[in-house]
Design a protein around this motif. Structure first.
Motif, mmCIF file in Angstrom:
data_model
loop_
_atom_site.group_PDB
_atom_site.id
_atom_site.type_symbol
_atom_site.label_atom_id
_atom_site.label_comp_id
_atom_site.label_asym_id
_atom_site.label_seq_id
_atom_site.Cartn_x
_atom_site.Cartn_y
_atom_site.Cartn_z
ATOM 1 N N GLU B 27 10.830 -2.335 9.696
ATOM 2 C CA GLU B 27 10.483 -1.087 9.021
ATOM 3 C C GLU B 27 11.731 -0.263 8.679
ATOM 4 O O GLU B 27 11.715 0.498 7.716
ATOM 5 C CB GLU B 27 9.513 -0.255 9.878
ATOM 6 C CG GLU B 27 8.128 -0.913 10.082
ATOM 7 C CD GLU B 27 7.253 -0.948 8.832
ATOM 8 O OE1 GLU B 27 7.770 -0.759 7.704
ATOM 9 O OE2 GLU B 27 6.027 -1.186 8.987
ATOM 10 N N LYS B 30 13.775 -2.263 5.583
ATOM 11 C CA LYS B 30 13.160 -2.260 4.250
ATOM 12 C C LYS B 30 13.327 -0.913 3.542
ATOM 13 O O LYS B 30 13.082 -0.814 2.347
ATOM 14 C CB LYS B 30 11.700 -2.738 4.299
ATOM 15 C CG LYS B 30 10.715 -1.811 4.890
ATOM 16 C CD LYS B 30 9.285 -2.342 4.727
ATOM 17 C CE LYS B 30 8.955 -3.538 5.599
ATOM 18 N NZ LYS B 30 7.525 -3.641 5.946
ATOM 19 N N ARG B 269 -7.126 12.378 -8.978
ATOM 20 C CA ARG B 269 -6.467 11.470 -8.029
ATOM 21 C C ARG B 269 -5.487 12.287 -7.200
ATOM 22 O O ARG B 269 -4.518 12.837 -7.735
ATOM 23 C CB ARG B 269 -5.765 10.345 -8.780
ATOM 24 C CG ARG B 269 -5.567 9.109 -7.940
ATOM 25 C CD ARG B 269 -5.560 7.849 -8.775
ATOM 26 N NE ARG B 269 -5.167 6.703 -7.965
ATOM 27 C CZ ARG B 269 -4.009 6.046 -8.115
ATOM 28 N NH1 ARG B 269 -3.145 6.416 -9.028
ATOM 29 N NH2 ARG B 269 -3.727 5.013 -7.332
ATOM 30 N N ILE B 273 -5.754 11.076 -0.592
ATOM 31 C CA ILE B 273 -7.222 11.043 -0.606
ATOM 32 C C ILE B 273 -7.664 9.828 -1.422
ATOM 33 O O ILE B 273 -8.235 8.890 -0.884
ATOM 34 C CB ILE B 273 -7.812 12.361 -1.152
ATOM 35 C CG1 ILE B 273 -7.467 13.526 -0.208
ATOM 36 C CG2 ILE B 273 -9.335 12.223 -1.286
ATOM 37 C CD1 ILE B 273 -7.939 14.877 -0.670
ATOM 38 N N ASP B 274 -7.350 9.833 -2.704
ATOM 39 C CA ASP B 274 -7.660 8.634 -3.488
ATOM 40 C C ASP B 274 -6.447 8.128 -4.271
ATOM 41 O O ASP B 274 -6.578 7.281 -5.142
ATOM 42 C CB ASP B 274 -8.876 8.842 -4.392
ATOM 43 C CG ASP B 274 -8.918 10.227 -4.985
ATOM 44 O OD1 ASP B 274 -7.847 10.848 -5.083
ATOM 45 O OD2 ASP B 274 -10.015 10.686 -5.344
ATOM 46 N N PHE B 275 -5.295 8.624 -3.917
ATOM 47 C CA PHE B 275 -4.020 8.026 -4.339
ATOM 48 C C PHE B 275 -3.531 7.306 -3.095
ATOM 49 O O PHE B 275 -2.994 7.889 -2.176
ATOM 50 C CB PHE B 275 -3.047 9.124 -4.768
ATOM 51 C CG PHE B 275 -1.639 8.660 -5.027
ATOM 52 C CD1 PHE B 275 -1.326 7.950 -6.178
ATOM 53 C CD2 PHE B 275 -0.620 8.941 -4.130
ATOM 54 C CE1 PHE B 275 -0.014 7.538 -6.419
ATOM 55 C CE2 PHE B 275 0.690 8.531 -4.364
ATOM 56 C CZ PHE B 275 0.984 7.824 -5.509
ATOM 57 N N ARG B 276 -3.838 5.998 -3.028
ATOM 58 C CA ARG B 276 -3.715 5.287 -1.763
ATOM 59 C C ARG B 276 -2.711 4.147 -1.856
ATOM 60 O O ARG B 276 -2.989 3.127 -2.487
ATOM 61 C CB ARG B 276 -5.090 4.738 -1.343
ATOM 62 C CG ARG B 276 -6.191 5.782 -1.348
ATOM 63 C CD ARG B 276 -7.565 5.178 -1.099
ATOM 64 N NE ARG B 276 -7.813 4.906 0.307
ATOM 65 C CZ ARG B 276 -7.883 3.705 0.831
ATOM 66 N NH1 ARG B 276 -7.741 2.636 0.073
ATOM 67 N NH2 ARG B 276 -8.110 3.552 2.118
ATOM 68 N N TYR B 277 -1.582 4.334 -1.234
ATOM 69 C CA TYR B 277 -0.584 3.274 -1.146
ATOM 70 C C TYR B 277 0.018 3.297 0.251
ATOM 71 O O TYR B 277 0.037 4.331 0.911
ATOM 72 C CB TYR B 277 0.543 3.487 -2.176
ATOM 73 C CG TYR B 277 0.083 3.338 -3.603
ATOM 74 C CD1 TYR B 277 0.081 2.103 -4.234
ATOM 75 C CD2 TYR B 277 -0.378 4.441 -4.316
ATOM 76 C CE1 TYR B 277 -0.361 1.968 -5.536
ATOM 77 C CE2 TYR B 277 -0.826 4.318 -5.627
ATOM 78 C CZ TYR B 277 -0.821 3.075 -6.229
ATOM 79 O OH TYR B 277 -1.255 2.929 -7.522
ATOM 80 N N LEU B 278 0.534 2.159 0.670
ATOM 81 C CA LEU B 278 1.289 2.119 1.914
ATOM 82 C C LEU B 278 2.553 2.954 1.758
ATOM 83 O O LEU B 278 3.053 3.104 0.651
ATOM 84 C CB LEU B 278 1.737 0.679 2.216
ATOM 85 C CG LEU B 278 0.729 -0.343 2.669
ATOM 86 C CD1 LEU B 278 1.470 -1.609 3.046
ATOM 87 C CD2 LEU B 278 -0.087 0.156 3.832
ATOM 88 N N ARG B 279 3.095 3.419 2.876
ATOM 89 C CA ARG B 279 4.425 4.019 2.796
ATOM 90 C C ARG B 279 5.431 2.932 2.414
ATOM 91 O O ARG B 279 6.392 3.184 1.703
ATOM 92 C CB ARG B 279 4.799 4.651 4.135
ATOM 93 C CG ARG B 279 5.987 5.576 4.006
ATOM 94 C CD ARG B 279 6.239 6.320 5.278
ATOM 95 N NE ARG B 279 7.081 5.545 6.188
ATOM 96 C CZ ARG B 279 7.534 6.020 7.345
ATOM 97 N NH1 ARG B 279 7.180 7.225 7.733
ATOM 98 N NH2 ARG B 279 8.291 5.286 8.114
ATOM 99 N N ASP B 280 5.174 1.728 2.879
ATOM 100 C CA ASP B 280 6.059 0.596 2.573
ATOM 101 C C ASP B 280 5.985 0.148 1.110
ATOM 102 O O ASP B 280 6.706 -0.755 0.710
ATOM 103 C CB ASP B 280 5.708 -0.617 3.456
ATOM 104 C CG ASP B 280 6.148 -0.419 4.900
ATOM 105 O OD1 ASP B 280 6.870 0.563 5.160
ATOM 106 O OD2 ASP B 280 5.769 -1.232 5.750
ATOM 107 N N TRP B 281 5.097 0.793 0.343
ATOM 108 C CA TRP B 281 4.900 0.451 -1.071
ATOM 109 C C TRP B 281 6.222 0.441 -1.825
ATOM 110 O O TRP B 281 6.488 -0.424 -2.647
ATOM 111 C CB TRP B 281 3.934 1.491 -1.656
ATOM 112 C CG TRP B 281 3.632 1.380 -3.098
ATOM 113 C CD1 TRP B 281 3.356 0.245 -3.804
ATOM 114 C CD2 TRP B 281 3.523 2.470 -4.034
ATOM 115 N NE1 TRP B 281 3.064 0.564 -5.115
ATOM 116 C CE2 TRP B 281 3.172 1.916 -5.278
ATOM 117 C CE3 TRP B 281 3.673 3.847 -3.942
ATOM 118 C CZ2 TRP B 281 2.972 2.704 -6.415
ATOM 119 C CZ3 TRP B 281 3.473 4.631 -5.073
ATOM 120 C CH2 TRP B 281 3.131 4.054 -6.293
#
Lengths: 289, 282
Positions: B27, B30, B269, B273-281
């Motif tokens: 982590e 990256k 969006r 809430i509905d803007f959903r990505y990993l922090r690792d994105w």
């Protein structure tokens, strides 16, 4: 001896980066001939990473679109040039913009089979059904002359999946997976989740008198670590070989069809399976609901 | 069915160590940096996090900040230095007395003593966070969190203070298990022997402030959280109803500390809430 050699490719994919993952796949595929393998198997969603969330929208590939499917051209080419067949996981998109957690098998430069994951876990830390459409079944394909079927991770947790695959003729069950490591147990040198997987795979191999190849990924995505420990179970239910937990690597394993046939003759569980009885009972269950 | 909080023992320790060091390495790397900085208090939690970080990234890539206040116990600093020495990592000692006292000079009047203690404790914690994040920039290092699962669940920490970090290797490990882990990591005995304390004022003790021991709370939280048993089921298994309810209420009341701030949804969006990505994105 009737045998095939398979390379288990236990990788840590880059999340959401198809190009970099294709390069990583090529490295492992190129290592296969020297390792004496003719087949390379990668984990679930090996070309994309697992917890993709909204990024699934960007990374899906429609195999029926020549333009989109050409992204995998380097894999087709490597398969053809090196004579290596490859199973890898990706996000599949169809014409109607449905997305699937899919795995393809490439042989001699062509896709010969696609498995769309049927059982999509949507509980606890998992949310696959939020994004993916379930696949419609389990198919059999030719794996260097041996009949194989792919079960992706949670598929294997439903014993009906391996039941269907084996009764359709599968001799090898490929379980590609992205299984998070979790659960501490006193006195046990592995995570509880790993232990549970190994027991399950042993049961499938033993009671379905089949080879079970488990390829699980490693690496972390937002704090969740995948456990690795890719391995092969023979038709006696015993583990023949295993990669380390929590580390990238590859391992060549041998599938010996003579041994498989020997076990199936001595303990003919599949021959004796009463499909009509099962069908009748299942119809009864469905009708009573 | 086994219902006790599982111990970290010599059998499972190697894989837990491998897992936690892989976590730190994967982590951190990256994000494009290869170093971490952490606050080293002299307590067992930050010592354990420090040993893990050193195991993951190598001693040259871990920096410890020792940030005493004038009332901090002498032994805390000594114990923190023992960790620094044992691991051979670099460290800085930054006294936070001046800035904390300077601020409260103008704030103290008329505030009840108990309130000022809590406010000063929070301020010290956030002062340290602020220095850690400054050093994060200065040393191109990520801030490594050192809160354990027990204090995170009980809310026994300062929001945006000691609870703030970029990544935390021990946040899913109960305090009772931290001691078991620390022993296997080879952490100096003097760190293990003293009673748990935030050391924000003289003689402060976690367990007397909480009103129960970590051992009691951890075995209950293991059932409430890990096993998802309802409080009444935990009580029916023979646990003290008073402690079960006190623990459960603390967990509920501190939920806000474990989440990002609420955002009023206005658009189609919305972040998280509905803007959903990993922090690792990234």
């Amino acid at each position: 001896m009737h045998a095939i050699n398979v390379l288990l490719a236990q990788i840590n994919p880059y999340v959401g980066d198809l190009k970099k993952n294709i390069e990583k796949h090529l490295e492992f595929i190129k290592a296969a001939p020297a390792a004496g393998a003719e087949f390379v198997i990668f984990p679930e969603l090996s070309l994309t990473g697992y917890f993709l969330k909204d990024a699934i929208y960007d990374i899906g590939v429609n195999l029926n679109s020549e333009e989109e499917a050409s992204v995998f051209e380097p894999l087709y080419k490597a398969s053809l040039d090196l004579g290596i067949s490859v199973i890898a996981g990706f996000v599949e998109k169809d014409e109607n913009y449905n997305f699937y957690n899919s795995s393809f098998c490439i042989s001699k430069g062509k896709i010969i089979n696609v498995h769309r994951k049927v059982y999509l876990p949507t509980y606890g830390m998992f949310e696959e059904l939020r994004y993916f459409k379930p696949g419609g079944g389990f198919s059999i394909f030719d794996m260097a002359g041996v009949k194989a079927s792919i079960l992706t991770c949670e598929d294997a947790w439903h014993l009906s999946s391996s039941y269907i695959a084996v009764n359709k003729g599968a001799e090898i069950i490929v379980v590609n997976s992205a299984s998070p490591a979790r659960g501490i147990t006193e006195g046990l040198d592995k995570f509880s989740s790993i232990n549970m997987w190994e027991e399950l795979l042993s049961v499938i191999a033993f009671y379905y008198r089949s080879y079970v190849i488990y390829v699980n990924r490693v690496g972390f995505e937002d704090g969740i670590g995948f456990s690795g420990g890719s391995c092969i179970f023979g038709p006696t239910g015993e583990m023949d070989a295993r990669l380390g937990y929590l580390e990238e690597g590859y391992l060549k394993v041998e599938i010996n069809l003579d041994l498989l046939n020997n076990e199936r003759f001595k303990t003919p569980l599949i021959r004796d399976e009463n499909l009509n009885l099962t069908l009748k009972e299942i119809e009864g269950i469905i009708n009573s609901k | 069915m086994k219902k006790d909080l599982p111990k970290i023992d010599e059998h499972n320790f190697p894989i837990i160590f491998k897992h936690l060091t892989y976590f730190i390495k994967d982590e951190v790397l990256k994000t494009g940096v290869n170093r971490v900085v952490l606050g080293l208090s002299g307590g067992v939690d930050s010592a354990a996090a420090c040993y893990l970080a050193s195991g993951a990234l190598g001693k040259d890539n871990v920096t410890a900040l020792l940030m005493p206040y004038k009332s901090s116990s002498k032994s805390s600093l000594e114990d923190a230095l023992k960790v620094v020495e044992a691991l051979g990592i670099s460290h800085y000692i930054i006294d936070i007395t001046k800035q904390v006292d300077g601020y409260f000079q103008a704030e103290k009047d008329g505030t009840p003593v108990n309130d000022i203690k809590i406010r000063m404790g929070n301020k010290m914690s956030r002062e340290r966070m602020s220095i850690l994040y400054d050093y994060s920039y200065k040393l191109k290092s990520l801030v490594l969190g050192t809160s354990n699962k027990s204090e995170l669940l009980l809310g026994y920490g300062t929001i945006y203070g000691d609870m703030a970090s970029a990544l935390n290797p021990i946040g899913d490990i109960y305090k009772t298990q931290i001691y078991q882990l620390a022993k296997l990591l080879g952490i100096p005995d003097s760190i293990m022997a003293k009673p748990p304390s935030a050391d924000l004022w003289l003689g402060q003790s976690d367990e007397s402030e909480l009103g129960f021991t970590y051992e009691a709370a951890d075995s209950i939280m293991y059932l409430l959280i890990d096993k998802m048993y309802k409080p009444e089921v935990v009580v029916s298994l023979g646990y003290d109803a008073g402690i079960v309810n006190a623990v459960y209420n603390k967990i509920k009341k501190s939920q806000y500390k474990r989440r990002m701030p609420l955002i009023a949804k206005v658009s189609e969006r919305t972040i998280n809430i509905d803007f959903r990505y990993l922090r690792d994105w990234s």
